[in-house]
Design a protein around this motif. Structure first.
Motif, short mmCIF file in Angstrom:
data_model
loop_
_atom_site.label_atom_id
_atom_site.label_comp_id
_atom_site.label_asym_id
_atom_site.label_seq_id
_atom_site.Cartn_x
_atom_site.Cartn_y
_atom_site.Cartn_z
N GLU A 210 -1.79 -18.73 5.70
CA GLU A 210 -1.45 -17.40 6.22
C GLU A 210 -0.70 -16.53 5.23
O GLU A 210 -0.47 -15.35 5.49
N LEU A 211 -0.30 -17.13 4.09
CA LEU A 211 0.48 -16.35 3.13
C LEU A 211 -0.43 -15.75 2.06
O LEU A 211 -1.34 -16.39 1.55
N LEU A 212 -0.12 -14.52 1.74
CA LEU A 212 -0.90 -13.77 0.76
C LEU A 212 0.08 -13.07 -0.15
O LEU A 212 0.99 -12.38 0.34
N VAL A 213 -0.07 -13.21 -1.48
CA VAL A 213 0.83 -12.50 -2.39
C VAL A 213 0.05 -11.36 -3.03
O VAL A 213 -1.13 -11.49 -3.37
N ALA A 214 0.72 -10.22 -3.15
CA ALA A 214 0.10 -9.05 -3.76
C ALA A 214 1.04 -8.54 -4.83
O ALA A 214 2.25 -8.46 -4.62
N SER A 215 0.47 -8.19 -5.98
CA SER A 215 1.31 -7.65 -7.05
C SER A 215 1.01 -6.17 -7.21
O SER A 215 -0.10 -5.71 -6.95
N TYR A 216 2.01 -5.44 -7.64
CA TYR A 216 1.91 -4.00 -7.73
C TYR A 216 2.40 -3.53 -9.08
O TYR A 216 3.30 -4.14 -9.67
N ASN A 217 1.83 -2.40 -9.53
CA ASN A 217 2.31 -1.89 -10.81
C ASN A 217 3.45 -0.91 -10.55
O ASN A 217 4.03 -0.89 -9.46
N ASN A 218 3.76 -0.09 -11.55
CA ASN A 218 4.98 0.70 -11.41
C ASN A 218 4.79 1.92 -10.51
O ASN A 218 3.69 2.44 -10.35
N ASN A 219 5.90 2.38 -9.98
CA ASN A 219 5.92 3.54 -9.12
C ASN A 219 6.39 4.71 -9.96
O ASN A 219 7.57 4.81 -10.32
N HIS A 224 13.64 4.67 -11.25
CA HIS A 224 14.79 3.75 -11.26
C HIS A 224 14.50 2.44 -10.55
O HIS A 224 15.27 1.50 -10.63
N GLU A 225 13.40 2.41 -9.83
CA GLU A 225 13.02 1.17 -9.16
C GLU A 225 12.35 0.25 -10.18
O GLU A 225 11.79 0.74 -11.18
N PRO A 226 12.35 -1.06 -9.94
CA PRO A 226 11.70 -1.97 -10.90
C PRO A 226 10.22 -1.64 -11.04
O PRO A 226 9.57 -1.23 -10.08
N ASP A 227 9.73 -1.80 -12.23
CA ASP A 227 8.34 -1.46 -12.50
C ASP A 227 7.35 -2.43 -11.87
O ASP A 227 6.23 -2.06 -11.55
N GLY A 228 7.74 -3.66 -11.80
CA GLY A 228 6.82 -4.68 -11.30
C GLY A 228 7.29 -5.24 -9.98
O GLY A 228 8.46 -5.59 -9.82
N VAL A 229 6.39 -5.31 -9.01
CA VAL A 229 6.73 -5.82 -7.69
C VAL A 229 5.68 -6.82 -7.26
O VAL A 229 4.49 -6.63 -7.52
N ALA A 230 6.13 -7.90 -6.61
CA ALA A 230 5.19 -8.83 -5.98
C ALA A 230 5.72 -9.08 -4.57
O ALA A 230 6.89 -9.41 -4.39
N LEU A 231 4.85 -8.89 -3.57
CA LEU A 231 5.26 -9.07 -2.18
C LEU A 231 4.44 -10.18 -1.56
O LEU A 231 3.22 -10.23 -1.76
N VAL A 232 5.11 -11.06 -0.83
CA VAL A 232 4.40 -12.13 -0.12
C VAL A 232 4.27 -11.69 1.34
O VAL A 232 5.28 -11.45 2.00
N TRP A 233 3.02 -11.54 1.80
CA TRP A 233 2.77 -11.10 3.18
C TRP A 233 2.37 -12.28 4.04
O TRP A 233 1.76 -13.24 3.58
#
Lengths: 568, 101
Positions: A210-219, A224-233
């Protein structure tokens, strides 16, 4: 009007007939008004010019008038007994409700009885009478017997109306498209962490489906927010916030769950650094990072993957300068091994995607920015690029080796997607593509085989299309297709291990999970093998219907015959 | 088991919208009176009367075709729901179910 005058006899209706009243016996002249106001007659016996009036007995005729009929309309309508009148009822319904004057619930709807029984007065059932009935023996017998039957009938849910031609589905709402094959199940995004970012990579957890990880590039809107984000859904729960939030200093271009370390998530970043997050630590920042040195990567890392077995595994990473490193997850300070992927020692492959065939840890395929596809191997005297496969006219965006298990080995097959609007099917035994799928009209950003269906793969493009191609059905058009609202560019597609769900990442930072409604599994003829496999791998409840061998998967010149099993 | 419990159990089945028990006797002119119901009053009375007539017609149809025969169960399937009627000499048990729920 004439005021009433007291007269000797009360004016009866009979007098209107022109009856003359008897004059008083005294002979006195009296004046009396005729009761009819429209004619005033003065009776006088001293009228000049008139003689004596002759009087005689008058005959009294008795006339009886019935009382004036009061026409009244009742507000109830009788539902007619005759069937012909049933249509009129619907019109009448609005004019007059069919209920009696409901003061008490015991009142009987008198109008509902048959019209033949009009004479009988309506019988009301009082509460006591009802209770009496309810407790009577004959009622109990009736109820016991019939409730049993009804319960059985209620539990039967046979839909005798099912139309296999799909015609009745067309009448339903428009959301059912393509035969209800793909439907949106969940949509994940986070206001703070995923908005204004592009989803760069997706991976399903091998340990927790049921877990899915998604990575995102910069906003770009939030420097000022971190450039790299990874969220586990998490798919299991209805909450819409991520299970874990990880971030790092450089945009994350690829992400994967570390296969044999369920707590770790690996990310490849734009700077070339490989980062490792651990959900056991309370930090959102990586617990380990590879060095930014020439020994490791200095270019964006678009591919990370853990290959091998529990006891012997490596993290493989390839950057766009063609450098491939293999790491041990315990020690990311330096790579265990590194390799330059160059074709004929001159051309470095600008690798954008890579894939390992099922069960293979040595040989793999990569797609590059110049449109060529290479096969390579990690170890041996000829470590590095083995062969070049040319066919695409634009950068290769996605590559995937056939992985569906089964007695027939399709692992020599792989699919690639490219900016040239096509998806191509290759065999590693052949330098030219076996087939080119040309239904798209925009860059195709990713492609992936189904983990359970050997002839099914999914691809996504830059105008919001998610297409499912079933090679057993049609090679000209996708079997199922869905367009995401707003037509965002879909960057990544990933099948879940169950083969029933597809995750798609778009350019607006949204992760959409679609459910595949209908899956026809394809298995070779040995019934026992697929019975076993299906019951081991398919979520219950299922029913296997055996059919005759029906489909064939045509690859190059070989025809593989297989039996079709429908799982419903 | 008591009538109440059974009715509750039937009602808890998937898709059941209402249960009505109706008095069937035609000779006494209280035919079609609901004795027990889980629906509101106006609907109950509506259903009871209409279904009573329907059952009478169905029963007479069956009997006319074969006098030895008798109506045992009646199911009215419509687009939106299904009405199941278990008729008896004296009473009817009517259950309205939406099978797609």
């Amino acid at each position: 009007s004439v005021p009433p005058v007291e007269t000797r006899a009360p004016p009866s209706p009979a007098s209107r007939q022109g009856q003359q009243a008897l004059p008083p016996a005294s002979g006195l002249t009296t004046l009396h008004w005729d009761s009819d106001p429209s004619a005033l007659q003065l009776h006088s016996d001293s009228d000049l010019g008139r003689g004596l009036i002759k009087l005689a007995m008058a005959k009294v005729t008795h006339v009886d008038f019935p009382p004036r009929e009061m026409v009244s309309y009742s507000k109830e309508t009788q539902t007619p007994v005759m069937t012909e009148q049933k249509e009129e009822d619907e019109e009448e319904e609005e004019m007059a409700p069919t209920e009696p004057v409901p003061e008490t619930e015991k009142e009987k709807p008198a109008q509902k009885t048959d019209e033949e029984e009009e004479e009988a007065p309506p019988h009301e059932l009082t509460e006591e009478e009802k209770l009496q009935i309810l407790h009577s023996e004959e009622f109990m017998n009736f109820f016991d017997h019939n409730s049993r039957i009804i319960e059985r009938a209620l539990s039967e849910h046979v839909d005798v109306f099912f139309d296999y031609s799909g015609r009745d589905l067309e009448e339903k709402e428009g959301e059912i498209q393509a035969g209800a094959k793909l439907s949106l199940n969940r949509q994940f995004s986070d206001e703070r962490w995923s908005k204004h970012r592009v989803v760069t990579c997706l991976d399903w957890s091998p340990q927790y489906p049921e877990l899915l990880v998604a990575s995102y590039n910069n906003n770009e809107d939030a420097p000022h927010e971190p450039d790299g984000v990874a969220l586990v859904w998490n798919m299991k729960y209805k909450k819409s916030t991520p299970e874990y939030v990880f971030h790092c200093q450089s945009a994350v271009m690829s992400v994967a769950f570390a296969k044999f370390h369920p707590n770790m998530v690996v990310g490849g970043t734009y700077s070339g650094q490989i980062v490792l997050w651990d959900n056991r630590s309370n930090k959102r920042t990586p617990v380990q990072r590879t060095p930014l040195s020439a020994a490791a990567h200095t270019h964006p890392v678009y591919c990370v993957n853990v290959v091998g077995t529990q006891n012997a595994h490596n993290l493989i990473s390839i950057s766009t300068d063609g450098k491939m490193c293999s790491w041990s997850l315990d020690m990311l300070s330096q790579p265990q091994d590194s390799l330059e992927l160059t074709f004929k020692q001159t051309k470095a492959a600008a690798v954008t995607s890579m894939s390992f065939p099922l069960g293979d840890v040595n040989n793999f395929v990569v797609g590059s920015e110049d449109g060529s596809v290479y096969t390579a191997c990690r170890h041996g005297s000829k470590a590095g690029i083995t062969e070049i496969f040319e066919g695409h006219h634009g950068p290769v965006t996605g590559i995937h080796c056939h992985t569906a298990p089964g007695p027939i080995d399709f692992s020599h097959l792989f699919v690639t997607s490219s900016f040239d609007w096509t998806v191509k099917l290759w065999s590693n035994k052949n330098n030219k593509p076996l087939y080119s799928f040309e239904d798209n009209s925009d860059y195709v950003y990713d492609v992936m085989w189904s983990p359970i269906h050997p002839a099914l793969f999914a691809c996504v493009d830059g105008v919001g299309h998610l297409d499912l191609w079933n090679l057993n059905n049609d090679t000209e058009v996708p079997t199922a297709s869905i367009t995401v609202d707003g037509n965002p560019a879909l960057n990544r597609v990933r099948w879940a291990q169950s083969g029933r769900e597809i995750a798609v990442g778009d350019s607006d930072g949204e992760v959409l999970v679609y459910e595949v409604g209908e899956v026809r599994l394809v298995f070779p003829r040995a019934v026992s093998i697929y019975n076993e496999w299906v019951s081991a791998n398919w979520p219950a409840p299922i029913r296997i219907m055996e059919q005759e061998p029906v489909c064939q998967l045509i690859v190059s010149r070989h025809i593989y015959w297989q039996a079709t099993v429908r799982v419903i | 088991m008591s009538v109440e419990e059974t009715i509750k159990r039937i009602q808890s089945q998937k898709g059941v919208q209402g249960i009505i028990i109706v008095n069937a006797e035609v000779l006494i002119c209280n035919a079609g009176i609901p004795i027990k119901t889980t629906l509101d009053n106006s609907n109950t009375v509506h259903y009871a009367g209409l279904i009573h007539q329907l059952v009478m017609k169905a029963r007479s149809t069956v009997r006319e075709i074969d006098p030895q025969n008798d109506l045992t169960f009646l199911r009215v399937r419509s687009k939106k729901n299904e009405i199941m009627i278990a008729p008896d000499k004296d009473y009817f048990l009517i259950v309205i179910q939406n099978p797609s729920e």
